[in-house]
Structures are given as C-alpha cells and as structure tokens.
Motif scaffolding. Structure first.
Motif, PDB file in Angstrom:
ATOM      1  N   ALA A  15      87.435  55.767  19.428  1.00  0.00           N
ATOM      2  CA  ALA A  15      87.520  55.391  20.841  1.00  0.00           C
ATOM      3  C   ALA A  15      86.139  55.239  21.462  1.00  0.00           C
ATOM      4  N   VAL A  58      91.377  53.649  18.078  1.00  0.00           N
ATOM      5  CA  VAL A  58      91.927  52.522  18.836  1.00  0.00           C
ATOM      6  C   VAL A  58      93.441  52.437  18.662  1.00  0.00           C
ATOM      7  N   LEU A  64      91.498  53.071  27.328  1.00  0.00           N
ATOM      8  CA  LEU A  64      90.525  54.069  26.905  1.00  0.00           C
ATOM      9  C   LEU A  64      90.492  55.275  27.838  1.00  0.00           C
TER      10      LEU A  64
END
Length: 228
Positions: A106, A6, A139
C-alpha cells in the motif's frame, strides 16, 4: 503485521469502456456511476484512460469550432484541441495506463499516486488483464481501524511476540488512531524497534512514545567516556 497490499484495498468491480465507446456514452458512464474516469479496453486489456479532463475539451473548443491554439501554445493546449474533435474513447483516451500489480504494498502504491499526480491506479495481473482499480480513497481505508483492535495488535504482536516483552508492563493507549506508549524496556534499541513498528502499523495516525530504558545500548562505550 504485514503491510496491506493493493489487492486487499482495491475496488474489484471496475466500470470500463471500449475503444469504440461513443463520446456521449462515456459522459453518461461517468455521470451514472459518479466516477471521474474509466479505463478503455481493447480485447479485454486496458490501453488507455478517459477522464473528465479528456472530455472537457469538447466544451472548451466547442467541438473544434473555436480557433486552434496559436503557434506558441503549449503541447497540452494542442492536445486538448485534438481531443475536442474526438468521437470515441479511442480518440479521447490518455495512454499509457498508470497501473500497479495486486501484490504491491500500500505504501508503494501511495508513493506512486503522489509522484505521478494521478487519482487512481488500475490493477493488472501478470497477464496484463484488468482486475481492479485503486483510488486515493481506497488507500485511506487503512486508517479506518478500531482503536481497541490497534491496541491489541500493539500489545500482543509488537511487544508480546516480536520484542518478547510482557504486554502488561507497557501502558498502551489508542485514541482516534493516535498511540501513546509508556513504560520501561531493558534497552534503548528495543524502544527504537517498537517506535518503528508502531509507526509502520496500518491505521496508526501518530505516536507519542514515552518509553524509557534501563540501558542505552545505542551509544558506543567510547562516546560514553567522551561525553559522559
């Protein structure tokens, strides 16, 4: 070949509001920065989120002048009616904050977004302080990868360093993130490992695996006797 976290994808500059931020200022914040929600901070720590959906009840119920939802109305309708009378971020916000830590993978963050149905996760450090925001769009950055760079990673990292295979013996092509593999490996298990590693590589959209093996070591000898 580590999966992105992240921290590597999030937006670090987060537009936020305070619990006392007035309704009109909230609308202007969203409009000015072209965003759909802001975290609400109390003493520097996020305590809720105000989104466009939290502001719309003011128009839906005309600031509380329209009739309240009926006795059998759902909880959401009653909540929106209460929001219609809200004046500050503290009145309007939705709690708790949907959050994630900077070190989260992720794929795990993407799963959280899918399962909760929210558009963004706010990134909090170990002390609970806000350090970023991760949106669906953030993302998708993992797919913005150069085809040549992906090809080099597959050849050098997956085949060369992980499987100890001469990369020159494997034909690797990458077009718009779609990988095509062709060649011959010693064992079927190596093909299975390569398949898994390539598919898991950030930026890979799909895989066309045409690798062949000299020996299928995934079949038990007894199976060979029965079915061979």
């Amino acid at each position: 070949m580590r999966e992105p976290t992240v921290s590597s994808l999030m937006t670090r500059e987060v537009i936020s509001a305070d619990v006392e931020t007035p309704f009109k200022d909230l609308v202007e914040l969203l409009e000015e920065h072209a965003i759909s929600a802001v975290p609400v901070l109390d003493g520097g720590y996020p305590v809720g989120v105000v989104s466009e959906a939290d502001l719309l009840p003011k128009e839906e119920f005309r600031g509380g002048t329209e009739d309240a939802p009926g006795l059998f109305a759902g909880r959401d309708a009653k909540h929106r009616f209460e929001q219609a009378a809200g004046l500050t971020a503290g009145d309007l916000m939705t709690s708790p904050v949907k959050s994630v830590s900077p070190g989260t993978a992720a794929s795990a963050a993407a799963r959280e977004l899918a399962e909760t149905g929210v558009r963004r996760l706010f990134v909090l450090d170990d002390d609970g302080a806000l350090v970023g925001v991760l949106s669906r769009r953030d993302l998708l950055k993992v797919f913005v990868q150069d085809d040549d760079e992906l090809r080099r990673t597959i050849r050098d990292e997956i085949f060369g360093r992980t499987l100890w295979v001469d990369p020159d013996t494997i034909d690797v092509e990458v077009t718009d993130g779609v990988v095509a593999l062709q060649g011959r490996l010693e064992r079927q298990s190596e093909i299975d490992i390569a398949d898994h590693l390539v598919r898991a590589l950030p930026g890979v959209v799909d895989l066309r695996n045409r690798l062949q093996c000299a020996w299928n070591d995934t079949i038990h000898p007894r199976q060979t006797e029965i079915f061979g």
